[in-house]
Design an enzyme around this catalytic site. Structure first.
Site, PDB file in Angstrom:
ATOM      1  N   GLU A 222      79.073 -25.349  70.416  1.00  0.00           N
ATOM      2  CA  GLU A 222      79.651 -26.576  70.961  1.00  0.00           C
ATOM      3  C   GLU A 222      80.343 -26.275  72.287  1.00  0.00           C
ATOM      4  O   GLU A 222      81.064 -27.104  72.831  1.00  0.00           O
ATOM      5  CB  GLU A 222      80.643 -27.177  69.968  1.00  0.00           C
ATOM      6  CG  GLU A 222      79.994 -27.510  68.627  1.00  0.00           C
ATOM      7  CD  GLU A 222      80.912 -28.318  67.741  1.00  0.00           C
ATOM      8  OE1 GLU A 222      81.201 -29.464  68.077  1.00  0.00           O
ATOM      9  OE2 GLU A 222      81.337 -27.782  66.700  1.00  0.00           O
ATOM     10  N   ARG A 224      79.992 -23.518  76.070  1.00  0.00           N
ATOM     11  CA  ARG A 224      79.020 -23.195  77.111  1.00  0.00           C
ATOM     12  C   ARG A 224      78.675 -21.703  77.122  1.00  0.00           C
ATOM     13  O   ARG A 224      79.560 -20.850  77.172  1.00  0.00           O
ATOM     14  CB  ARG A 224      79.578 -23.615  78.465  1.00  0.00           C
ATOM     15  CG  ARG A 224      79.875 -25.112  78.531  1.00  0.00           C
ATOM     16  CD  ARG A 224      80.303 -25.541  79.914  1.00  0.00           C
ATOM     17  NE  ARG A 224      81.540 -24.939  80.356  1.00  0.00           N
ATOM     18  CZ  ARG A 224      82.753 -25.347  79.977  1.00  0.00           C
ATOM     19  NH1 ARG A 224      82.892 -26.352  79.121  1.00  0.00           N
ATOM     20  NH2 ARG A 224      83.827 -24.751  80.443  1.00  0.00           N
ATOM     21  N   SER A 242      84.367 -21.853  76.756  1.00  0.00           N
ATOM     22  CA  SER A 242      83.614 -21.354  77.899  1.00  0.00           C
ATOM     23  C   SER A 242      83.441 -19.846  77.834  1.00  0.00           C
ATOM     24  O   SER A 242      84.326 -19.126  77.374  1.00  0.00           O
ATOM     25  CB  SER A 242      84.347 -21.804  79.179  1.00  0.00           C
ATOM     26  OG  SER A 242      84.504 -20.771  80.089  1.00  0.00           O
ATOM     27  N   LYS A 305      95.602  -4.390  79.443  1.00  0.00           N
ATOM     28  CA  LYS A 305      94.811  -5.449  80.085  1.00  0.00           C
ATOM     29  C   LYS A 305      93.652  -5.806  79.156  1.00  0.00           C
ATOM     30  O   LYS A 305      93.070  -4.928  78.506  1.00  0.00           O
ATOM     31  CB  LYS A 305      94.278  -4.968  81.427  1.00  0.00           C
ATOM     32  CG  LYS A 305      95.373  -4.906  82.477  1.00  0.00           C
ATOM     33  CD  LYS A 305      94.822  -4.662  83.857  1.00  0.00           C
ATOM     34  CE  LYS A 305      95.985  -4.655  84.845  1.00  0.00           C
ATOM     35  NZ  LYS A 305      95.667  -4.012  86.096  1.00  0.00           N
ATOM     36  N   ARG A 319      97.690 -17.079  71.685  1.00  0.00           N
ATOM     37  CA  ARG A 319      98.819 -17.173  72.610  1.00  0.00           C
ATOM     38  C   ARG A 319     100.052 -17.509  71.781  1.00  0.00           C
ATOM     39  O   ARG A 319     100.060 -18.523  71.078  1.00  0.00           O
ATOM     40  CB  ARG A 319      98.583 -18.247  73.680  1.00  0.00           C
ATOM     41  CG  ARG A 319      99.711 -18.236  74.732  1.00  0.00           C
ATOM     42  CD  ARG A 319      99.470 -19.255  75.817  1.00  0.00           C
ATOM     43  NE  ARG A 319      98.306 -18.990  76.655  1.00  0.00           N
ATOM     44  CZ  ARG A 319      98.273 -18.096  77.656  1.00  0.00           C
ATOM     45  NH1 ARG A 319      99.340 -17.371  77.917  1.00  0.00           N
ATOM     46  NH2 ARG A 319      97.182 -17.942  78.367  1.00  0.00           N
TER      47      ARG A 319
HETATM   48  C1  LIG Z   1      94.084 -18.590  65.926  1.00  0.00           C
HETATM   49  C2  LIG Z   1      93.709 -19.160  64.586  1.00  0.00           C
HETATM   50  C3  LIG Z   1      92.377 -18.579  64.129  1.00  0.00           C
HETATM   51  C4  LIG Z   1      94.806 -18.767  63.581  1.00  0.00           C
HETATM   52  O1  LIG Z   1      94.472 -19.332  62.372  1.00  0.00           O
HETATM   53  P1  LIG Z   1      94.877 -18.622  60.999  1.00  0.00           P
HETATM   54  O2  LIG Z   1      94.414 -17.214  61.014  1.00  0.00           O
HETATM   55  O3  LIG Z   1      94.422 -19.533  59.933  1.00  0.00           O
HETATM   56  O4  LIG Z   1      96.436 -18.539  61.081  1.00  0.00           O
HETATM   57  P2  LIG Z   1      97.490 -19.541  60.471  1.00  0.00           P
HETATM   58  O5  LIG Z   1      97.463 -20.827  61.226  1.00  0.00           O
HETATM   59  O6  LIG Z   1      97.380 -19.546  58.986  1.00  0.00           O
HETATM   60  O7  LIG Z   1      98.802 -18.760  60.857  1.00  0.00           O
HETATM   61  C5  LIG Z   1      99.193 -17.475  60.327  1.00  0.00           C
HETATM   62  C6  LIG Z   1     100.569 -17.181  60.791  1.00  0.00           C
HETATM   63  O8  LIG Z   1     100.543 -16.977  62.214  1.00  0.00           O
HETATM   64  C7  LIG Z   1     101.357 -17.939  62.876  1.00  0.00           C
HETATM   65  N1  LIG Z   1     100.687 -18.352  64.074  1.00  0.00           N
HETATM   66  C8  LIG Z   1      99.457 -18.887  64.178  1.00  0.00           C
HETATM   67  N2  LIG Z   1      99.167 -19.135  65.462  1.00  0.00           N
HETATM   68  C9  LIG Z   1     100.244 -18.746  66.161  1.00  0.00           C
HETATM   69  C10 LIG Z   1     100.569 -18.742  67.545  1.00  0.00           C
HETATM   70  N3  LIG Z   1      99.728 -19.185  68.456  1.00  0.00           N
HETATM   71  N4  LIG Z   1     101.756 -18.252  67.941  1.00  0.00           N
HETATM   72  C11 LIG Z   1     102.625 -17.802  67.033  1.00  0.00           C
HETATM   73  N5  LIG Z   1     102.394 -17.772  65.716  1.00  0.00           N
HETATM   74  C12 LIG Z   1     101.210 -18.249  65.294  1.00  0.00           C
HETATM   75  C13 LIG Z   1     101.494 -19.076  61.883  1.00  0.00           C
HETATM   76  O9  LIG Z   1     102.648 -19.853  62.133  1.00  0.00           O
HETATM   77  C14 LIG Z   1     101.518 -18.347  60.579  1.00  0.00           C
HETATM   78  O10 LIG Z   1     102.811 -17.829  60.407  1.00  0.00           O
HETATM   79  P3  LIG Z   1     103.420 -17.518  58.948  1.00  0.00           P
HETATM   80  O11 LIG Z   1     102.650 -16.359  58.390  1.00  0.00           O
HETATM   81  O12 LIG Z   1     104.836 -17.203  59.232  1.00  0.00           O
HETATM   82  O13 LIG Z   1     103.224 -18.763  58.143  1.00  0.00           O
HETATM   83  C15 LIG Z   1      93.583 -20.725  64.615  1.00  0.00           C
HETATM   84  O14 LIG Z   1      94.804 -21.287  64.995  1.00  0.00           O
HETATM   85  C16 LIG Z   1      92.535 -21.200  65.586  1.00  0.00           C
HETATM   86  O15 LIG Z   1      92.767 -21.408  66.763  1.00  0.00           O
HETATM   87  N6  LIG Z   1      91.242 -21.381  65.095  1.00  0.00           N
HETATM   88  C17 LIG Z   1      90.180 -21.883  65.916  1.00  0.00           C
HETATM   89  C18 LIG Z   1      89.598 -23.141  65.266  1.00  0.00           C
HETATM   90  C19 LIG Z   1      88.574 -23.797  66.184  1.00  0.00           C
HETATM   91  O16 LIG Z   1      88.853 -24.081  67.309  1.00  0.00           O
HETATM   92  N7  LIG Z   1      87.365 -24.021  65.638  1.00  0.00           N
HETATM   93  C20 LIG Z   1      86.269 -24.627  66.377  1.00  0.00           C
HETATM   94  C21 LIG Z   1      86.271 -26.136  66.192  1.00  0.00           C
HETATM   95  S1  LIG Z   1      85.109 -26.929  67.226  1.00  0.00           S
END
Ligand SMILES: CC(C)(COP(=O)(O)OP(=O)(O)OC[C@H]1O[C@@H](n2cnc3c(N)ncnc32)[C@H](O)[C@@H]1OP(=O)(O)O)[C@@H](O)C(=O)NCCC(=O)NCCS
Length: 345
Positions: A222, A224, A242, A305, A319
């Site tokens: 979904e 690029r 991207s 880096k 982030r």
């Molecule tokens: C980065 C990502 C993978 C993290 O998801 P996750 O592994 O499920 O992590 P959680 O949201 O359960 O968070 C775990 C812990 O990290 C913390 N945390 C998550 N993101 C954070 C951030 N950016 N900064 C600080 N802390 C963060 C949470 O608060 C949580 O803390 P806790 O253990 O004290 O409760 C998710 O936020 C993400 O961006 N996924 C991409 C989804 C997506 O875009 N899919 C495509 C759709 S088209």
């Protein structure tokens, strides 16, 4: 004379008024032909070896049909026979070697080898291709040299027709040349000829795939995929994300994405990813970005880096929502593809 040729294709071409090839459609291009097929080409056409592009007349096609039959190459023999009825120029393009293309017919053969999955991105030499291809209007009346378009539009209007111009580009839509098995594509205009879509790939409307780039297996795209970027089996590109064509910050190292990665929605990568990596939604990692590497307890172990992490596996990039710093942790929950998304290809 070498006893094997790199590739050849029988196809139908379009020329501009000067006789230059705008494009050639090769329905069944072929790689590594056997000696008997090479002999058939040599004995029945004007092909004399090397990399060569020929226009075949009905008599040539008759002889080629018979020779290919004798050589046991039924598929190409039948194509030669069928092309006798073409009202458009029939082209035989033979590439004895995988050298840089010297005309658009050769470039089109190479692009089609990739889109037919007969060659992976980066495996065919495309040096200088951009300069060879002619900027073309892709229209409801076929490909037209953009310099000849205004004249054709006027002529059509005088006969009560409107020419619909779909795009003006050196590259056409891949799907108008080949639809590889096991794919879904929301919007055909988003996939350029020369893209490689692996079996099980879905490209949603927002996704885009450039030439000499693409997926190797099952992926949900979904975002690029820039020219040259190759995405491994099981990796997903979230909405609007991207990929930079090269390692960001200069240089010409082309980045790649390994297997089972997830690049989140609106995220971006200017570094390569190994296997099982996740990039948080909205995070753009450029090669020069400073990244805090965290341990299991979220303590900063070092700051590096991002380019130093390029290509490494099992990483989660995010982030920090409190400090704004880019952080990298071990990716414990490598994504599991939603089977249902891929089940209907
Ligand atoms: C980065 C990502 C993978 C993290 O998801 P996750 O592994 O499920 O992590 P959680 O949201 O359960 O968070 C775990 C812990 O990290 C913390 N945390 C998550 N993101 C954070 C951030 N950016 N900064 C600080 N802390 C963060 C949470 O608060 C949580 O803390 P806790 O253990 O004290 O409760 C998710 O936020 C993400 O961006 N996924 C991409 C989804 C997506 O875009 N899919 C495509 C759709 S088209």
């Amino acid at each position: 004379m070498s006893d094997q040729i790199f590739a050849f294709g029988l196809g139908i071409g379009t020329q501009n008024k000067e006789g230059d090839w705008l494009e050639v459609f090769y329905p069944t291009p072929s790689t590594n032909a056997e000696q008997s097929t090479l002999d058939a080409l040599l004995e029945s056409t004007n092909y004399e070896g090397g990399n060569s592009t020929l226009v075949l007349e009905e008599g040539d096609l008759n002889r080629l049909h018979m020779s290919l039959l004798k050589a046991g190459n039924i598929e190409q023999a039948e194509l030669a026979s069928r092309l006798k009825a073409s009202t458009q120029p029939v082209v035989l393009c033979v590439l004895a070697t995988n050298e840089a293309p010297t005309n658009p017919a050769e470039a089109y053969l190479k692009l089609q080898l990739i889109s037919h999955r007969l060659a992976q991105p980066h495996s065919v030499v495309l040096d200088g291709m951009f300069g060879l291809l002619i900027n073309t209007a892709w229209t409801s009346e076929g490909p037209i040299d953009v310099r000849e378009l205004a004249d054709r539009q006027l002529s059509a209007r005088m006969q009560g027709r409107t020419i619909e111009v779909f795009s003006v580009d050196k590259f056409p839509k891949m799907l108008n040349f080949v639809v590889p098995t096991g794919i879904r594509v929301g919007d055909g205009a988003r996939i350029r000829l020369g893209a490689h879509l692996g079996e099980g790939t879905t490209v949603m409307h927002e996704g885009f795939v450039n030439f000499n780039a693409g997926t190797l297996g099952s992926s949900m795209v979904e975002g690029r995929i820039s020219a040259g970027v190759v995405v491994g089996n099981g990796s997903d590109l979230g909405g609007g994300c991207s990929t930079m064509g090269t390692l960001s910050g200069g240089g010409n190292i082309v980045i790649g994405v390994g297997e089972k990665c997830l690049i989140g929605a609106n995220a971006g990568i200017g570094i390569g990813l190994g296997d099982r990596c996740t990039v948080e939604s909205g995070l753009y990692i450029t090669a020069g970005s400073k990244v805090a590497v965290l341990d299991e307890n979220n303590q900063v172990v070092s700051t590096v880096k991002a380019r130093e992490l390029s290509g490494q596996s099992d990483l989660l990039f995010r982030r920090n929502s409190e400090t704004g710093a880019i952080e990298c942790k071990t990716n414990k929950t490598a994504i599991a593809l939603n089977e249902a998304l891929h089940a209907h290809n």
